[in-house]
Design a protein around this motif. Structure first.
Motif, PDB file in Angstrom:
ATOM      1  N   THR A   4       0.824  -1.207   0.000  1.00 50.74           N
ATOM      2  CA  THR A   4       0.000   0.000   0.000  1.00 50.74           C
ATOM      3  C   THR A   4       0.861   1.262   0.000  1.00 50.74           C
ATOM      4  O   THR A   4       0.354   2.369  -0.072  1.00 50.74           O
ATOM      5  N   LYS A   5       2.184   1.076   0.129  1.00 52.00           N
ATOM      6  CA  LYS A   5       3.082   2.244   0.144  1.00 52.00           C
ATOM      7  C   LYS A   5       4.500   1.775  -0.160  1.00 52.00           C
ATOM      8  O   LYS A   5       4.800   0.573  -0.049  1.00 52.00           O
ATOM      9  N   LYS A   6       5.355   2.739  -0.511  1.00 56.33           N
ATOM     10  CA  LYS A   6       6.745   2.390  -0.830  1.00 56.33           C
ATOM     11  C   LYS A   6       7.459   1.963   0.453  1.00 56.33           C
ATOM     12  O   LYS A   6       7.084   2.359   1.547  1.00 56.33           O
ATOM     13  N   VAL A   7       8.502   1.169   0.285  1.00 53.62           N
ATOM     14  CA  VAL A   7       9.270   0.712   1.452  1.00 53.62           C
ATOM     15  C   VAL A   7      10.737   1.054   1.220  1.00 53.62           C
ATOM     16  O   VAL A   7      11.252   0.881   0.114  1.00 53.62           O
ATOM     17  N   ASP A   8      11.397   1.536   2.278  1.00 57.22           N
ATOM     18  CA  ASP A   8      12.829   1.803   2.203  1.00 57.22           C
ATOM     19  C   ASP A   8      13.569   0.531   2.638  1.00 57.22           C
ATOM     20  O   ASP A   8      13.707   0.252   3.822  1.00 57.22           O
ATOM     21  N   TRP A   9      14.033  -0.240   1.671  1.00 54.25           N
ATOM     22  CA  TRP A   9      14.631  -1.552   1.970  1.00 54.25           C
ATOM     23  C   TRP A   9      16.024  -1.444   2.573  1.00 54.25           C
ATOM     24  O   TRP A   9      16.532  -2.422   3.119  1.00 54.25           O
ATOM     25  N   ASN A  10      16.657  -0.250   2.473  1.00 57.10           N
ATOM     26  CA  ASN A  10      18.020  -0.087   3.013  1.00 57.10           C
ATOM     27  C   ASN A  10      18.092  -0.430   4.478  1.00 57.10           C
ATOM     28  O   ASN A  10      19.117  -0.825   5.000  1.00 57.10           O
ATOM     29  N   ASN A  11      16.980  -0.213   5.112  1.00 53.70           N
ATOM     30  CA  ASN A  11      16.927  -0.281   6.554  1.00 53.70           C
ATOM     31  C   ASN A  11      16.520  -1.652   7.086  1.00 53.70           C
ATOM     32  O   ASN A  11      16.588  -1.899   8.279  1.00 53.70           O
ATOM     33  N   ILE A  12      16.065  -2.502   6.196  1.00 53.28           N
ATOM     34  CA  ILE A  12      15.335  -3.693   6.637  1.00 53.28           C
ATOM     35  C   ILE A  12      16.111  -4.973   6.368  1.00 53.28           C
ATOM     36  O   ILE A  12      16.726  -5.135   5.309  1.00 53.28           O
ATOM     37  N   SER A  13      16.083  -5.901   7.327  1.00 53.31           N
ATOM     38  CA  SER A  13      16.709  -7.211   7.102  1.00 53.31           C
ATOM     39  C   SER A  13      15.669  -8.250   6.701  1.00 53.31           C
ATOM     40  O   SER A  13      15.914  -9.077   5.839  1.00 53.31           O
ATOM     41  N   VAL A  14      14.540  -8.221   7.384  1.00 52.88           N
ATOM     42  CA  VAL A  14      13.476  -9.177   7.059  1.00 52.88           C
ATOM     43  C   VAL A  14      12.130  -8.458   7.142  1.00 52.88           C
ATOM     44  O   VAL A  14      11.870  -7.742   8.114  1.00 52.88           O
ATOM     45  N   ALA A  15      11.311  -8.628   6.112  1.00 49.13           N
ATOM     46  CA  ALA A  15       9.929  -8.122   6.184  1.00 49.13           C
ATOM     47  C   ALA A  15       9.022  -9.294   5.873  1.00 49.13           C
ATOM     48  O   ALA A  15       9.373 -10.150   5.052  1.00 49.13           O
ATOM     49  N   PHE A  16       7.907  -9.338   6.533  1.00 51.96           N
ATOM     50  CA  PHE A  16       6.964 -10.414   6.182  1.00 51.96           C
ATOM     51  C   PHE A  16       5.541  -9.867   6.193  1.00 51.96           C
ATOM     52  O   PHE A  16       5.251  -8.844   6.807  1.00 51.96           O
ATOM     53  N   ALA A  17       4.684 -10.571   5.457  1.00 53.43           N
ATOM     54  CA  ALA A  17       3.272 -10.166   5.418  1.00 53.43           C
ATOM     55  C   ALA A  17       2.414 -11.406   5.232  1.00 53.43           C
ATOM     56  O   ALA A  17       2.694 -12.231   4.351  1.00 53.43           O
ATOM     57  N   CYS A  18       1.402 -11.534   6.075  1.00 54.67           N
ATOM     58  CA  CYS A  18       0.464 -12.629   5.837  1.00 54.67           C
ATOM     59  C   CYS A  18      -0.358 -12.261   4.597  1.00 54.67           C
ATOM     60  O   CYS A  18      -0.447 -11.097   4.229  1.00 54.67           O
ATOM     61  N   THR A  19      -0.954 -13.267   3.985  1.00 52.14           N
ATOM     62  CA  THR A  19      -1.532 -13.011   2.660  1.00 52.14           C
ATOM     63  C   THR A  19      -3.025 -12.686   2.676  1.00 52.14           C
ATOM     64  O   THR A  19      -3.669 -12.739   1.638  1.00 52.14           O
ATOM     65  N   SER A  20      -3.538 -12.325   3.827  1.00 48.63           N
ATOM     66  CA  SER A  20      -5.000 -12.180   3.871  1.00 48.63           C
ATOM     67  C   SER A  20      -5.511 -10.742   3.773  1.00 48.63           C
ATOM     68  O   SER A  20      -6.686 -10.488   3.982  1.00 48.63           O
ATOM     69  N   LYS A  21      -4.620  -9.781   3.446  1.00 48.52           N
ATOM     70  CA  LYS A  21      -5.092  -8.379   3.385  1.00 48.52           C
ATOM     71  C   LYS A  21      -5.046  -7.871   1.934  1.00 48.52           C
ATOM     72  O   LYS A  21      -6.040  -7.866   1.253  1.00 48.52           O
ATOM     73  N   ASN A  22      -3.827  -7.478   1.506  1.00 47.81           N
ATOM     74  CA  ASN A  22      -3.704  -6.953   0.148  1.00 47.81           C
ATOM     75  C   ASN A  22      -3.171  -7.985  -0.830  1.00 47.81           C
ATOM     76  O   ASN A  22      -3.064  -7.731  -2.018  1.00 47.81           O
ATOM     77  N   LEU A  23      -2.793  -9.111  -0.307  1.00 46.63           N
ATOM     78  CA  LEU A  23      -1.978 -10.026  -1.110  1.00 46.63           C
ATOM     79  C   LEU A  23      -2.702 -11.174  -1.779  1.00 46.63           C
ATOM     80  O   LEU A  23      -2.295 -11.637  -2.821  1.00 46.63           O
ATOM     81  N   GLY A  24      -3.681 -11.726  -1.155  1.00 38.05           N
ATOM     82  CA  GLY A  24      -4.305 -12.909  -1.738  1.00 38.05           C
ATOM     83  C   GLY A  24      -5.321 -13.473  -0.780  1.00 38.05           C
ATOM     84  O   GLY A  24      -6.234 -12.771  -0.364  1.00 38.05           O
ATOM     85  N   MET A  25      -5.092 -14.722  -0.387  1.00 44.99           N
ATOM     86  CA  MET A  25      -6.035 -15.336   0.560  1.00 44.99           C
ATOM     87  C   MET A  25      -5.262 -15.738   1.820  1.00 44.99           C
ATOM     88  O   MET A  25      -4.042 -15.792   1.809  1.00 44.99           O
ATOM     89  N   SER A  26      -5.989 -16.086   2.866  1.00 50.42           N
ATOM     90  CA  SER A  26      -5.314 -16.315   4.152  1.00 50.42           C
ATOM     91  C   SER A  26      -4.480 -17.600   4.163  1.00 50.42           C
ATOM     92  O   SER A  26      -4.572 -18.423   3.268  1.00 50.42           O
ATOM     93  N   GLY A  27      -3.670 -17.740   5.203  1.00 54.46           N
ATOM     94  CA  GLY A  27      -2.939 -18.988   5.445  1.00 54.46           C
ATOM     95  C   GLY A  27      -1.471 -18.923   5.102  1.00 54.46           C
ATOM     96  O   GLY A  27      -0.656 -19.540   5.763  1.00 54.46           O
ATOM     97  N   ALA A  28      -1.141 -18.176   4.057  1.00 53.35           N
ATOM     98  CA  ALA A  28       0.259 -18.153   3.645  1.00 53.35           C
ATOM     99  C   ALA A  28       0.923 -16.854   4.099  1.00 53.35           C
ATOM    100  O   ALA A  28       0.339 -16.046   4.821  1.00 53.35           O
ATOM    101  N   ASN A  29       2.109 -16.685   3.654  1.00 50.32           N
ATOM    102  CA  ASN A  29       2.929 -15.600   4.126  1.00 50.32           C
ATOM    103  C   ASN A  29       4.047 -15.342   3.124  1.00 50.32           C
ATOM    104  O   ASN A  29       4.573 -16.293   2.564  1.00 50.32           O
ATOM    105  N   ILE A  30       4.383 -14.094   2.919  1.00 44.34           N
ATOM    106  CA  ILE A  30       5.554 -13.796   2.095  1.00 44.34           C
ATOM    107  C   ILE A  30       6.639 -13.259   3.014  1.00 44.34           C
ATOM    108  O   ILE A  30       6.367 -12.387   3.847  1.00 44.34           O
ATOM    109  N   VAL A  31       7.841 -13.800   2.873  1.00 41.74           N
ATOM    110  CA  VAL A  31       8.965 -13.282   3.654  1.00 41.74           C
ATOM    111  C   VAL A  31       9.971 -12.715   2.660  1.00 41.74           C
ATOM    112  O   VAL A  31      10.380 -13.406   1.728  1.00 41.74           O
ATOM    113  N   VAL A  32      10.324 -11.461   2.860  1.00 44.24           N
ATOM    114  CA  VAL A  32      11.328 -10.817   2.007  1.00 44.24           C
ATOM    115  C   VAL A  32      12.569 -10.676   2.881  1.00 44.24           C
ATOM    116  O   VAL A  32      12.539  -9.992   3.907  1.00 44.24           O
TER     117      VAL A  32
END
Ligand code: PMP
Length: 419
Positions: A213-241
């Motif tokens: 929903t917004k830009k992310v400054d990746w310089n600062n981040i080691s791990v980001a994750f998001a469950c998939t039930s909001k903007n991403l798809g359907m519930s149950g899974a997860n994306i880890v960057v």
């Protein structure tokens, strides 16, 4: 007849009044998926196999097939493009939703028993993550100085200013955990408000409810994750960057991490250690392509606009509708999840309000959460969530119906006069 349905379910129902017309689903998640995507999925699933480019339907493809490999790779490319993710980050498709990662994080990140680990607790979700981490280490719980450590996290109504946070974090920390958007109490580290802290230790961010929903400054981040039930798809899974450097660190629990929670194993097997949520990843790929047609700048502007419209309305209606997060901390308020009180939590008027919303085909404002407001002597707020599946027009419609209800009650009860 409809009245009895809404009263019995007290506004929790997602079944709307008029099933033949558009339903406005402001639920905190799982959230609405754009109509175009739903009809394209339905085409692919139809018995006419020619619809889906692989011949069989997306519900039937094997995770070991080249076809699935193509979908997964395409989803990763689309995600990297949309979110501008640098090449040193790997994408893992994990399971167990956000809670899976609450456990994965300490298991994969702890290096020694004496590690310094911080959890910035700003609400219910970061508190859950902190409590999970406590099973494996002794993390420091950092909360705003305006609160006491044992206060229920539902009461948190501000995030910690970046400056203060930088003072708290010591240089030799292993990792610092943060939730960029607290879905229940509606607090967000917003781009135009408070930025994520610059810290020397590894920053781990739960982006479950504001990712994409917004830009992310990746310089600062080691791990980001998001469950998939909001903007991403359907519930149950997860994306880890995840920054590749994380895979090369010493791990205290090296041989004890359950396979399903082990980031290194996901990396080595390209997220195919067990059967991934294939259908979910297929939906995600479609959504990402759809979002890329807009681009993150437009999505971000729309997110801001939707929230601005709603906050402007609530702030100017303080006597009738009150934002749950106090006015002083405007820059902390979430663009995604907006809890608010109707008539200062008056139960009867709130029920009438929910009925009015129901009759307007607006659903998802009240949720049964595991967190009971009454247990903490708090008034229960309602909440609207403006994920990517909600348009600016949808928000305008919601506000119009809210205003209509307010006028109806004012007329009926002369509410203001009695204050
Ligand atoms: N983090 C946040 C910010 C959330 O909003 C949620 C779910 N609403 C979770 C974590 C937990 O995700 P899940 O239910 O998929 O485990």
């Amino acid at each position: 007849m409809y009245k009895s349905i809404v009263n019995k379910k007290l506004g929790y129902n997602l079944r709307s009044f008029d099933l033949t017309n558009k339903i406005y689903n402001f639920s905190p998640g799982p959230a609405p998926i754009p109509k175009e995507i739903l009809s394209s999925i339905s085409d692919d699933l139809s018995s006419d196999s020619k619809n889906f480019k692989y011949g069989i339907t997306p519900a039937e493809i094997s995770h070991r097939s080249p076809e699935f490999d193509e979908i997964k790779k395409s989803a990763e490319l689309e995600l990297k493009k949309l979110m501008n993710i640098p090449n040193n980050f790997k994408i893992l498709w994990t399971q167990g939703g956000g809670h899976g990662q609450f456990a994965s994080i300490p298991l994969n990140m702890i290096r020694t028993e004496g590690d310094k680990i911080n959890y910035i607790v700003t609400g219910t979700w970061s508190d859950r993550a902190y409590n999970e981490a406590k099973k494996f280490c002794t993390p420091k719980k950092i909360i705003s100085s305006n609160f006491t450590i044992d206060l229920n996290s539902l009461k948190f109504n501000e995030i910690i200013e970046t400056n203060n946070l930088e003072k708290i974090l010591e240089e030799d920390n292993n990792y610092t955990y943060i939730c960029s958007n607290e879905t229940v109490n509606g607090l967000e580290y917003r781009e135009d408000g408070i930025r994520l802290p610059k810290c020397d230790s590894n920053l781990i961010v739960d982006m479950s409810s504001d990712f994409l929903t917004k830009k992310v400054d990746w310089n600062n981040i080691s791990v980001a994750f998001a469950c998939t039930s909001k903007n991403l798809g359907m519930s149950g899974a997860n994306i880890v960057v995840i920054d590749e450097k994380i895979f090369h660190r010493k791990r205290l629990y090296e041989n004890k991490i359950p396979g399903i929670l082990d980031w290194n194993l996901y990396k080595e097997t390209d997220s195919l250690y067990n059967t991934p949520p294939i259908f979910n990843i297929y939906v995600i790929e479609k959504l990402l392509k759809y979002y890329n047609k807009k681009g993150i700048d437009i999505i971000e502007n729309e997110s801001k606009l939707k929230a601005e419209l709603m906050y402007e309305y609530l702030d100017n209606n303080d006597l009738f509708y009150k934002p749950f997060i106090s006015k002083i901390n405007k820059s902390h308020r979430s663009n995604m999840n907006i809890p608010f009180l109707v008539c200062d939590g008056d139960g009867i008027i709130m029920e009438e309000f929910l009925e009015h919303m129901y009759n307007s085909n607006i659903v998802g404002l009240r949720t049964k959460t595991p967190f009971k407001f009454e247990d903490f002597n708090m008034k229960e707020p309602l909440r609207v969530s403006f994920y990517n599946g909600i348009s600016v027009e949808d928000v305008k419609y919601l506000i119009k119906r809210m205003e209509e209800f307010k006028q109806k009650i004012l007329y009926k009860t002369n509410y203001y006069k009695n204050l």
